[in-house]
Scaffold this motif. Structure first.
Motif, PDB file in Angstrom:
ATOM      1  N   ASP A 165       0.796  -0.982  -0.022  1.00  0.00           N
ATOM      2  CA  ASP A 165      -0.217   0.012  -0.054  1.00  0.00           C
ATOM      3  C   ASP A 165       0.809   1.059   0.021  1.00  0.00           C
ATOM      4  N   PRO A 166       0.675   2.460  -0.852  1.00  0.00           N
ATOM      5  CA  PRO A 166       1.643   3.436  -1.016  1.00  0.00           C
ATOM      6  C   PRO A 166       1.919   4.221   0.368  1.00  0.00           C
ATOM      7  N   GLY A 167       0.803   4.297   1.318  1.00  0.00           N
ATOM      8  CA  GLY A 167       1.176   4.749   2.661  1.00  0.00           C
ATOM      9  C   GLY A 167       1.912   3.898   3.503  1.00  0.00           C
ATOM     10  N   LYS A 168       1.876   2.737   3.391  1.00  0.00           N
ATOM     11  CA  LYS A 168       2.657   1.654   4.138  1.00  0.00           C
ATOM     12  C   LYS A 168       4.106   1.882   3.591  1.00  0.00           C
ATOM     13  N   ALA A 169       4.169   1.896   1.975  1.00  0.00           N
ATOM     14  CA  ALA A 169       5.499   1.848   1.739  1.00  0.00           C
ATOM     15  C   ALA A 169       6.373   3.051   2.021  1.00  0.00           C
ATOM     16  N   ALA A 170       5.795   4.229   2.033  1.00  0.00           N
ATOM     17  CA  ALA A 170       6.479   5.469   2.504  1.00  0.00           C
ATOM     18  C   ALA A 170       6.616   5.278   3.839  1.00  0.00           C
ATOM     19  N   GLU A 171       5.915   4.825   4.666  1.00  0.00           N
ATOM     20  CA  GLU A 171       6.255   4.651   6.402  1.00  0.00           C
ATOM     21  C   GLU A 171       7.398   3.508   6.432  1.00  0.00           C
ATOM     22  N   ASN A 172       7.302   2.493   5.566  1.00  0.00           N
ATOM     23  CA  ASN A 172       8.515   1.612   5.592  1.00  0.00           C
ATOM     24  C   ASN A 172       9.894   2.150   5.066  1.00  0.00           C
ATOM     25  N   VAL A 173      10.011   2.910   4.054  1.00  0.00           N
ATOM     26  CA  VAL A 173      11.088   3.877   3.715  1.00  0.00           C
ATOM     27  C   VAL A 173      11.588   4.694   4.560  1.00  0.00           C
TER      28      VAL A 173
END
Length: 69
Positions: free
Chosen positions: A21-29
């Motif tokens: 999920d884009p929001g989760k991906a940014a958080e993981n980055v």
């Protein structure tokens, strides 16, 4: 450190997480950068993003913006 090299590294990290999920991906980055990057590298990539973030993918830029908060 060279800003172009940092951009390349963040984009590679973002590509790894991009399938989520884009929001989760940014958080993981952002979490990855907090855990594994030297504070000087983090400051430099945050400054680069604040100046427009040339070369950063959307997920990478979103992750760096989360890191900056």
């Amino acid at each position: 450190m060279d800003a172009d090299y940092l951009v390349t590294m963040v984009n590679e990290i973002a590509a790894f997480f991009a399938g989520e999920d884009p929001g989760k991906a940014a958080e993981n980055v952002a979490n990855h950068l907090r855990r594994y990057w030297d504070p000087r590298m983090r400051r430099q990539i945050v400054a680069h993003a604040a100046e427009g973030g040339e070369g950063l993918s959307e997920v990478a830029k979103a992750g760096v913006e989360l890191l900056a908060r």
